[in-house]
Design an enzyme around this catalytic site. Structure first.
Site, PDB file in Angstrom:
ATOM      1  N   ARG A  12       0.831  -1.236   0.000  1.00  0.00           N
ATOM      2  CA  ARG A  12       0.000   0.000   0.000  1.00  0.00           C
ATOM      3  C   ARG A  12       0.851   1.265   0.000  1.00  0.00           C
ATOM      4  O   ARG A  12       0.498   2.273   0.625  1.00  0.00           O
ATOM      5  CB  ARG A  12      -0.980   0.027   1.180  1.00  0.00           C
ATOM      6  CG  ARG A  12      -1.864  -1.181   1.293  1.00  0.00           C
ATOM      7  CD  ARG A  12      -2.765  -1.407   0.076  1.00  0.00           C
ATOM      8  NE  ARG A  12      -3.370  -2.705   0.179  1.00  0.00           N
ATOM      9  CZ  ARG A  12      -2.873  -3.812  -0.403  1.00  0.00           C
ATOM     10  NH1 ARG A  12      -1.804  -3.758  -1.194  1.00  0.00           N
ATOM     11  NH2 ARG A  12      -3.469  -4.969  -0.243  1.00  0.00           N
ATOM     12  N   GLU A  15      -4.504   3.531   6.191  1.00  0.00           N
ATOM     13  CA  GLU A  15      -4.316   3.223   4.762  1.00  0.00           C
ATOM     14  C   GLU A  15      -5.061   4.262   3.921  1.00  0.00           C
ATOM     15  O   GLU A  15      -4.572   4.706   2.888  1.00  0.00           O
ATOM     16  CB  GLU A  15      -4.859   1.823   4.465  1.00  0.00           C
ATOM     17  CG  GLU A  15      -4.745   1.421   2.994  1.00  0.00           C
ATOM     18  CD  GLU A  15      -5.086  -0.044   2.766  1.00  0.00           C
ATOM     19  OE1 GLU A  15      -4.723  -0.901   3.601  1.00  0.00           O
ATOM     20  OE2 GLU A  15      -5.715  -0.332   1.737  1.00  0.00           O
ATOM     21  N   SER A  40     -10.232  -0.467   3.337  1.00  0.00           N
ATOM     22  CA  SER A  40      -9.526  -0.672   4.604  1.00  0.00           C
ATOM     23  C   SER A  40      -9.170   0.661   5.248  1.00  0.00           C
ATOM     24  O   SER A  40      -8.631   1.549   4.597  1.00  0.00           O
ATOM     25  CB  SER A  40      -8.242  -1.461   4.377  1.00  0.00           C
ATOM     26  OG  SER A  40      -8.570  -2.761   3.963  1.00  0.00           O
TER      27      SER A  40
HETATM   28  C1  LIG Z   1     -15.404  -1.919  -0.793  1.00  0.00           C
HETATM   29  C2  LIG Z   1     -13.942  -1.598  -0.992  1.00  0.00           C
HETATM   30  C3  LIG Z   1     -13.027  -2.642  -1.087  1.00  0.00           C
HETATM   31  C4  LIG Z   1     -11.672  -2.371  -1.250  1.00  0.00           C
HETATM   32  N1  LIG Z   1     -10.791  -3.415  -1.348  1.00  0.00           N
HETATM   33  C5  LIG Z   1      -9.479  -3.166  -1.523  1.00  0.00           C
HETATM   34  C6  LIG Z   1      -8.538  -4.243  -1.647  1.00  0.00           C
HETATM   35  O1  LIG Z   1      -8.877  -5.424  -1.619  1.00  0.00           O
HETATM   36  N2  LIG Z   1      -7.235  -3.945  -1.816  1.00  0.00           N
HETATM   37  C7  LIG Z   1      -6.800  -2.666  -1.861  1.00  0.00           C
HETATM   38  O2  LIG Z   1      -5.594  -2.456  -2.026  1.00  0.00           O
HETATM   39  N3  LIG Z   1      -7.660  -1.617  -1.758  1.00  0.00           N
HETATM   40  C8  LIG Z   1      -8.983  -1.836  -1.595  1.00  0.00           C
HETATM   41  N4  LIG Z   1      -9.854  -0.793  -1.478  1.00  0.00           N
HETATM   42  C9  LIG Z   1      -9.335   0.595  -1.488  1.00  0.00           C
HETATM   43  C10 LIG Z   1      -9.301   1.254  -2.866  1.00  0.00           C
HETATM   44  O3  LIG Z   1     -10.277   0.691  -3.718  1.00  0.00           O
HETATM   45  C11 LIG Z   1      -7.916   1.127  -3.512  1.00  0.00           C
HETATM   46  O4  LIG Z   1      -6.918   1.772  -2.757  1.00  0.00           O
HETATM   47  C12 LIG Z   1      -7.926   1.743  -4.921  1.00  0.00           C
HETATM   48  O5  LIG Z   1      -6.747   1.400  -5.584  1.00  0.00           O
HETATM   49  C13 LIG Z   1      -8.071   3.262  -4.904  1.00  0.00           C
HETATM   50  O6  LIG Z   1      -8.277   3.669  -6.230  1.00  0.00           O
HETATM   51  P1  LIG Z   1      -9.102   4.997  -6.574  1.00  0.00           P
HETATM   52  O7  LIG Z   1      -9.026   5.203  -8.020  1.00  0.00           O
HETATM   53  O8  LIG Z   1     -10.455   4.930  -5.976  1.00  0.00           O
HETATM   54  O9  LIG Z   1      -8.192   6.070  -5.834  1.00  0.00           O
HETATM   55  P2  LIG Z   1      -8.685   7.169  -4.796  1.00  0.00           P
HETATM   56  O10 LIG Z   1      -9.321   6.496  -3.632  1.00  0.00           O
HETATM   57  O11 LIG Z   1      -9.439   8.220  -5.495  1.00  0.00           O
HETATM   58  O12 LIG Z   1      -7.269   7.755  -4.347  1.00  0.00           O
HETATM   59  C14 LIG Z   1      -6.410   6.975  -3.528  1.00  0.00           C
HETATM   60  C15 LIG Z   1      -5.017   7.630  -3.554  1.00  0.00           C
HETATM   61  O13 LIG Z   1      -4.496   7.538  -4.878  1.00  0.00           O
HETATM   62  C16 LIG Z   1      -4.231   8.827  -5.403  1.00  0.00           C
HETATM   63  N5  LIG Z   1      -4.577   8.786  -6.830  1.00  0.00           N
HETATM   64  C17 LIG Z   1      -5.750   8.451  -7.392  1.00  0.00           C
HETATM   65  N6  LIG Z   1      -5.668   8.489  -8.729  1.00  0.00           N
HETATM   66  C18 LIG Z   1      -4.405   8.838  -9.015  1.00  0.00           C
HETATM   67  C19 LIG Z   1      -3.676   9.071 -10.221  1.00  0.00           C
HETATM   68  N7  LIG Z   1      -4.247   8.921 -11.429  1.00  0.00           N
HETATM   69  N8  LIG Z   1      -2.388   9.450 -10.140  1.00  0.00           N
HETATM   70  C20 LIG Z   1      -1.785   9.616  -8.939  1.00  0.00           C
HETATM   71  N9  LIG Z   1      -2.406   9.430  -7.759  1.00  0.00           N
HETATM   72  C21 LIG Z   1      -3.701   9.048  -7.797  1.00  0.00           C
HETATM   73  C22 LIG Z   1      -5.097   9.782  -4.589  1.00  0.00           C
HETATM   74  O14 LIG Z   1      -4.548  11.079  -4.587  1.00  0.00           O
HETATM   75  C23 LIG Z   1      -5.051   9.123  -3.219  1.00  0.00           C
HETATM   76  O15 LIG Z   1      -3.842   9.430  -2.549  1.00  0.00           O
HETATM   77  C24 LIG Z   1     -11.223  -1.029  -1.323  1.00  0.00           C
HETATM   78  C25 LIG Z   1     -12.151   0.020  -1.247  1.00  0.00           C
HETATM   79  C26 LIG Z   1     -13.503  -0.260  -1.074  1.00  0.00           C
HETATM   80  C27 LIG Z   1     -14.478   0.888  -1.004  1.00  0.00           C
END
Ligand SMILES: Cc1cc2nc3c(=O)[nH]c(=O)nc-3n(C[C@H](O)[C@H](O)[C@H](O)COP(=O)(O)OP(=O)(O)OC[C@H]3O[C@@H](n4cnc5c(N)ncnc54)[C@H](O)[C@@H]3O)c2cc1C
Length: 290
Positions: free
Chosen positions: A158, A278, A207
């Site tokens: 992470r 996280e 998480s």
């Molecule tokens: C129901 C549920 C289940 C989940 N299960 C998991 C799991 O199994 N494993 C896991 O690792 N995570 C999990 N997550 C967390 C999340 O989905 C992941 O961390 C995911 O990768 C975040 O992606 P996002 O596009 O939504 O980023 P965001 O949540 O919008 O952003 C997360 C971070 O990434 C940065 N970011 C976003 N896009 C970019 C970009 N294009 N360039 C640079 N930085 C960027 C943001 O600034 C922020 O710091 C879960 C979330 C939910 C709601």
């Protein structure tokens, strides 16, 4: 660009005040333009994907928030590679991989984010993570465009070394030949396992805390502190999985933060671990020190 765009609409937990500016660049050129504009204004830049691991301040975020769109959210297949815009949802990448008979990305079936967010977080599940499939990422900031490998981005649990203002505009995922049926079956199996153990049908941000090395896991420790179901206002620690906070209706970010502080305090007291969050904070948010 939109001024004062409400971030609650762009986060899966559904909390957060307005972003000072929200830009949705649709091409590399537009992205470079908005980053250049922010640099000239000396304005902080934050990127948001599907907002699935983000908690934004209730009073808003004094920054330009970038949300990739258009061709920066599309997906194509090139041989064994899935080439996706940083704003492309994992689900779309997985669908394209499956139809092209490419396996190795099934782990992302239960991760509701974009590829850019996946790289930033090195998101992973069931023993695989973005680091295992990322051939290279195109990273853009106010100084220009560069490509970087998983090692150069220091992807680990992470973690990446990407800083606010550094935007993953495109990713190249290197996959392996498989069959559409096998990809579909594995993705369905992982999704079913996920649904059985986590509150996938509730508003959460995934998480809350990282699992400290050598610990029984953040969720297990919070559960053993008897915090399942513990609520502050509209925010509640999930009864299904204690490392999740659910928005039961009108939760605020401040309420989520209060729950996090309480869970952290009790886990430190009982188990001696200092939980590290996280979920990423947007705006001036912090947990009280222990
Ligand atoms: C129901 C549920 C289940 C989940 N299960 C998991 C799991 O199994 N494993 C896991 O690792 N995570 C999990 N997550 C967390 C999340 O989905 C992941 O961390 C995911 O990768 C975040 O992606 P996002 O596009 O939504 O980023 P965001 O949540 O919008 O952003 C997360 C971070 O990434 C940065 N970011 C976003 N896009 C970019 C970009 N294009 N360039 C640079 N930085 C960027 C943001 O600034 C922020 O710091 C879960 C979330 C939910 C709601």
């Amino acid at each position: 660009m939109d001024e004062h765009a409400p971030l609650a609409r762009f986060t899966t937990i559904g909390t957060g005040g307005p972003a000072r500016w929200l830009a949705r660049p649709e091409s590399l050129q537009e992205l470079e333009e908005v980053l250049g504009w922010a640099a000239r204004q000396e304005m902080r830049v934050e990127t948001i994907g599907l907002g699935s691991n983000v908690l934004a301040h209730d009073d808003g975020v004094d920054a330009l928030v970038v949300k990739l769109a258009g061709e920066l959210a599309t997906v194509r297949v090139e041989g064994k590679d899935v080439v996706a815009g940083g704003g492309a949802p994992n689900a779309v990448c997985l669908h394209r991989a499956r139809t092209a008979g490419l396996g190795g990305f099934e782990f992302a079936s239960a991760i509701p984010g974009t590829t850019g967010g996946g790289v930033r977080m090195n998101a992973g599940a069931y023993g695989r993570e973005f680091r295992d499939v990322l051939a290279e990422a195109l990273v853009v900031d106010a100084r220009g465009v560069r490509t970087a490998t998983a090692a150069e981005l220091d992807l680990s649990y992470r973690h990446s070394n990407l800083q606010p203002g550094q935007v993953v505009a495109q990713v190249r995922l290197r996959l392996e030949p498989s069959s559409p049926a096998a990809v579909k079956a594995l993705a369905a199996e992982l999704l079913a396992r996920r649904k059985a153990s986590q509150p996938t049908n509730k508003r959460t941000f995934g998480s809350v805390f990282k699992n400290p090395e050598g610990s029984p896991g953040a969720g297990r420790m919070i559960e053993e502190c008897e915090l399942k179901g513990y609520a502050v206002g509209g925010a509640v620690i999930s009864t299904r999985h204690a490392n999740f906070i659910e928005n039961t209706g009108a939760a605020t970010t401040a309420e989520c933060l209060e729950l996090m502080a309480e869970a952290r305090r009790r886990v430190a007291e009982r188990f001696g671990y200092e939980l590290e969050h996280e979920v990423r904070f947007l705006g001036p948010l912090a947990l009280p020190s222990l």
